[in-house]
Design an enzyme around this catalytic site. Structure first.
Site, PDB file in Angstrom:
ATOM      1  N   ARG A 141       0.962  -1.137   0.007  1.00  0.00           N
ATOM      2  CA  ARG A 141       0.156  -0.040  -0.200  1.00  0.00           C
ATOM      3  C   ARG A 141       0.815   1.216   0.423  1.00  0.00           C
ATOM      4  O   ARG A 141       0.265   2.485  -0.692  1.00  0.00           O
ATOM      5  CB  ARG A 141      -1.320   0.175   1.011  1.00  0.00           C
ATOM      6  N   ASN A 152      -5.872  -2.434   1.409  1.00  0.00           N
ATOM      7  CA  ASN A 152      -6.326  -3.725   1.384  1.00  0.00           C
ATOM      8  C   ASN A 152      -7.401  -4.330   1.824  1.00  0.00           C
ATOM      9  O   ASN A 152      -8.817  -3.393   2.371  1.00  0.00           O
ATOM     10  CB  ASN A 152      -5.895  -3.952   2.924  1.00  0.00           C
TER      11      ASN A 152
END
Length: 92
Positions: free
Chosen positions: A20, A38
């Protein structure tokens, strides 16, 4: 240049490896807007808007990922540009 918007789902070893943050930093460096998060299934999902060339560079970077990741594949959907994002952010 007219902006484009893509939604991407990244499969593989992409959680717990800085994916991320990598996605965020790459998007910021390319001046894209959107978000990354996520998913419960172990994948990472992201939406980005910006000029076609920058979005394509971003997607190419996601295919490689950060060193600790192992990207198995990307599912990419083109979407209608909404222009609602002010910046790129990590969502939780």
């Amino acid at each position: 240049m007219k902006p484009i918007r893509v939604k991407v789902k990244v499969n593989g070893r992409v959680q717990g490896v800085g994916f991320r943050h990598f996605t965020y930093k790459t998007a910021i460096s390319l001046e894209l807007t959107g978000w990354v998060r996520n998913l419960e299934d172990g994948c990472v999902e992201a939406v980005a808007e910006g000029p076609r060339q920058q979005v394509e560079e971003w997607l190419a970077a996601l295919k490689k990922g950060p060193p600790a990741s192992k990207v198995a594949g990307l599912t990419i959907q083109r979407e209608i540009v909404e222009g609602v994002f002010e910046r790129f952010e990590v969502r939780f």
